[in-house]
Design an enzyme around this catalytic site. Structure first.
Site, PDB file in Angstrom:
ATOM      1  N   LYS A  33       0.806  -1.397  -0.066  1.00 15.88           N
ATOM      2  CA  LYS A  33      -0.127  -0.007  -0.046  1.00 15.88           C
ATOM      3  C   LYS A  33       0.964   1.177   0.200  1.00 15.88           C
ATOM      4  CE  LYS A  33      -0.146  -0.082   4.971  1.00 15.88           C
ATOM      5  NZ  LYS A  33      -0.978  -0.242   6.115  1.00 15.88           N
ATOM      6  N   ARG A 131     -10.640   0.404  14.464  1.00 17.08           N
ATOM      7  CA  ARG A 131     -10.399   1.063  13.063  1.00 17.08           C
ATOM      8  C   ARG A 131     -11.427   0.385  12.227  1.00 17.08           C
ATOM      9  NH1 ARG A 131      -4.335   1.449  10.900  1.00 17.08           N
ATOM     10  NH2 ARG A 131      -5.033  -0.445   9.868  1.00 17.08           N
ATOM     11  N   HIS A 163      -6.462  -6.931  12.919  1.00 20.38           N
ATOM     12  CA  HIS A 163      -5.280  -6.255  13.050  1.00 20.38           C
ATOM     13  C   HIS A 163      -4.966  -5.823  14.312  1.00 20.38           C
ATOM     14  CE1 HIS A 163      -2.203  -3.908  10.946  1.00 20.38           C
ATOM     15  NE2 HIS A 163      -2.603  -2.585  11.014  1.00 20.38           N
ATOM     16  N   ARG A 219       1.210 -10.584   7.219  1.00 17.06           N
ATOM     17  CA  ARG A 219       0.938  -9.471   6.406  1.00 17.06           C
ATOM     18  C   ARG A 219       2.124  -8.285   6.903  1.00 17.06           C
ATOM     19  NH1 ARG A 219      -4.083  -9.355   8.749  1.00 17.06           N
ATOM     20  NH2 ARG A 219      -3.619  -7.471   9.883  1.00 17.06           N
ATOM     21  N   TYR A 261      14.412  31.028   5.160  1.00 17.69           N
ATOM     22  CA  TYR A 261      13.111  31.713   5.818  1.00 17.69           C
ATOM     23  C   TYR A 261      13.088  31.844   7.260  1.00 17.69           C
ATOM     24  CZ  TYR A 261      10.988  30.992   1.090  1.00 17.69           C
ATOM     25  OH  TYR A 261      10.700  30.752  -0.159  1.00 17.69           O
ATOM     26  N   CYS A 308      12.741  24.348   2.993  1.00 19.97           N
ATOM     27  CA  CYS A 308      11.753  25.069   2.024  1.00 19.97           C
ATOM     28  C   CYS A 308      11.130  23.936   1.282  1.00 19.97           C
ATOM     29  CB  CYS A 308      12.584  25.846   1.099  1.00 19.97           C
ATOM     30  SG  CYS A 308      13.620  27.068   2.215  1.00 19.97           S
ATOM     31  N   ASP A 310      11.545  23.450  -1.919  1.00 20.45           N
ATOM     32  CA  ASP A 310      12.344  22.787  -2.918  1.00 20.45           C
ATOM     33  C   ASP A 310      13.780  22.607  -2.484  1.00 20.45           C
ATOM     34  OD1 ASP A 310      10.193  23.459  -4.955  1.00 20.45           O
ATOM     35  OD2 ASP A 310      11.107  25.481  -4.386  1.00 20.45           O
TER      36      ASP A 310
HETATM   37  C1  LIG Z   1      -0.204  -1.243   7.087  1.00 22.03           C
HETATM   38  C2  LIG Z   1      -0.849  -2.809   7.409  1.00 22.03           C
HETATM   39  C3  LIG Z   1       0.013  -3.796   7.528  1.00 22.03           C
HETATM   40  C4  LIG Z   1       1.581  -3.936   7.419  1.00 22.03           C
HETATM   41  O1  LIG Z   1       1.942  -3.190   8.733  1.00 22.03           O
HETATM   42  P1  LIG Z   1       3.678  -2.957   8.915  1.00 22.03           P
HETATM   43  O2  LIG Z   1       3.649  -2.742  10.290  1.00 22.03           O
HETATM   44  O3  LIG Z   1       4.037  -2.102   7.947  1.00 22.03           O
HETATM   45  O4  LIG Z   1       4.112  -4.476   8.798  1.00 22.03           O
HETATM   46  C5  LIG Z   1      -0.627  -4.822   7.687  1.00 22.03           C
HETATM   47  N1  LIG Z   1      -1.926  -4.823   7.954  1.00 22.03           N
HETATM   48  C6  LIG Z   1      -2.689  -4.087   7.717  1.00 22.03           C
HETATM   49  C7  LIG Z   1      -4.262  -4.032   7.950  1.00 22.03           C
HETATM   50  C8  LIG Z   1      -2.064  -2.755   7.237  1.00 22.03           C
HETATM   51  O5  LIG Z   1      -3.069  -1.678   7.381  1.00 22.03           O
END
Ligand SMILES: *Cc1c(COP(=O)(O)O)cnc(C)c1O
Length: 374
Positions: A33, A131, A163, A219, A261, A308, A310
């Protein structure tokens, strides 16, 4: 010749995927992602698959379709599909879709009806992160609706998943509580007659530290890009991204000269300033003003004054620095350069955010290594 670039070492991603694969008996879903956490989703996915991953995970349907358009045929889960998203293409392109509520499931079922094909779904239980995911009170209703859609030939129930809240603290009590809640959800589903093909819970940190969370698929995301999911812990991963630029201009200035700046930095002696052509439009956090580390020709300095849009300025004292010399914001750290972890610590964020920001259009992303080099 490059002015600024984000260099991505695909061999490092492949090696990190192999290291993660060796840490589990579960299958590995490479999370790509956020455009592969800023590393490029498609090349990162290919490198991770070459290293042993067999699934891909993304957030949006658009991200999943980009992988399919590039010819990737591995199973892909897209886990955040809100209302109004045209899911039909996802079903047709064989993308696994998440359902965390009866409304989301109904959208998936409607897409399956349009497609004339069963949709592949993963049902998500909220085990405490609050979430995505179905609350335990609503879980039986969701599973019953999914079982009915399955019996009607409209969905294939591929996964049940959740998760973790606190995997970066491997002894944290929430992990045991979430494991128990997840097992409960699996048991409830089984009583309703739903046994998923795959169960998955672990992110990078849990993959590397908590085998009891692995189930059928892990994951990992951040670990694939070579960054530690637990600050300060070394898992032998190799950072894949180097963000660097060539010094564009140098100049001698007197003591007491304000820089950039707002003049938040003043030289304390006659010195050389080096202008580095990377700024917040390129992903350099503006919070790095006066604290972000930069190496020039392998020696460490700190950003002088404000970041800045750039460019940034580095005060290199009397060191010999010329236009064209290499300035590195972060890299693997083995040539004296700062790391994404150093930047994260300097500005009080996490390494994830540092690399993901570098997915801009202006800084060319240069992929090195990977299949074409063996
Ligand atoms: C981003 C994400 C992961 C991966 O998490 P890491 O900490 O980068 O390994 C796994 N599962 C879900 C649902 C996520 O949103």
């Amino acid at each position: 010749m490059w002015q600024a670039e984000a260099r991505v070492d695909l061999d490092a991603i492949r090696a990190n995927a192999a290291l993660v694969s060796a840490a589990t008996t579960a299958r590995v879903m490479a999370v790509v992602k956020g455009d592969g956490y800023g590393h490029g989703a498609v090349p990162s996915a290919r490198a991770a698959l070459a290293g042993g991953a067999t699934w891909l995970g993304v957030c949006t349907l658009g991200e999943a379709l980009e992988l399919r358009a590039a010819g990737l045929t591995a199973p892909i889960l897209a886990w955040l599909v809100g209302p109004g998203i045209p899911l039909l293409e996802g079903v047709v392109e064989d993308v696994d879709l998440n359902a965390a509520s009866t409304e989301q499931l109904a959208d998936v079922v409607a897409a399956a009806q349009l497609a004339g094909l069963p949709a592949r779904v993963h049902l998500k239980i909220d085990t405490g992160l609050s979430r995505g995911g179905s609350r335990p009170e609503e879980w039986p209703t969701l599973v019953e609706a999914a079982a009915k859609a399955r019996d009607d030939g409209l969905v294939e129930i591929v996964g049940i998943w959740s998760h973790l809240v606190y995997a970066d603290d491997p002894g944290h009590e929430t992990i045991d509580a979430q494991l128990a809640a997840y097992q409960d959800a699996l048991a409830v589903a089984e009583r309703i007659g739903v046994v998923p093909q795959v169960r998955h819970l672990a992110n990078s940190a849990a993959t590397l530290t908590r085998p009891d969370t692995h189930f059928d698929i892990v994951r990992p995301g951040i670990a694939l890009y070579g960054l530690s999911p637990i600050p300060g812990r070394d898992f032998g991963l190799r950072p894949a991204m180097t963000a660097r630029a060539r010094v564009a201009l140098t100049k001698r200035v007197p003591a007491g000269q304000g820089v950039s700046y707002g003049h938040t930095y003043y030289t304390d002696r006659e010195t050389t300033l080096a202008l580095v052509p990377l700024g917040y439009a390129d992903g350099v956090p503006r919070h790095g003003s006066n604290v972000g580390p930069v190496s020039v020709n392998g020696k460490r300095y700190t950003v002088a004054g404000r970041v800045c849009m750039d460019q940034i300025v580095v005060d290199v004292g009397d060191d010999e620095v010329r236009p064209g010399d290499e300035a590195v914001l972060f890299g693997p750290g083995d040539r004296g350069e700062p790391t994404a972890d150093d930047w994260a610590e300097a500005i009080d964020t996490i390494n994830y955010e540092i690399v993901t920001r570098f997915g801009s259009h202006r800084v060319p992303r240069v992929h090195v290594g990977g299949a074409e080099h063996g």
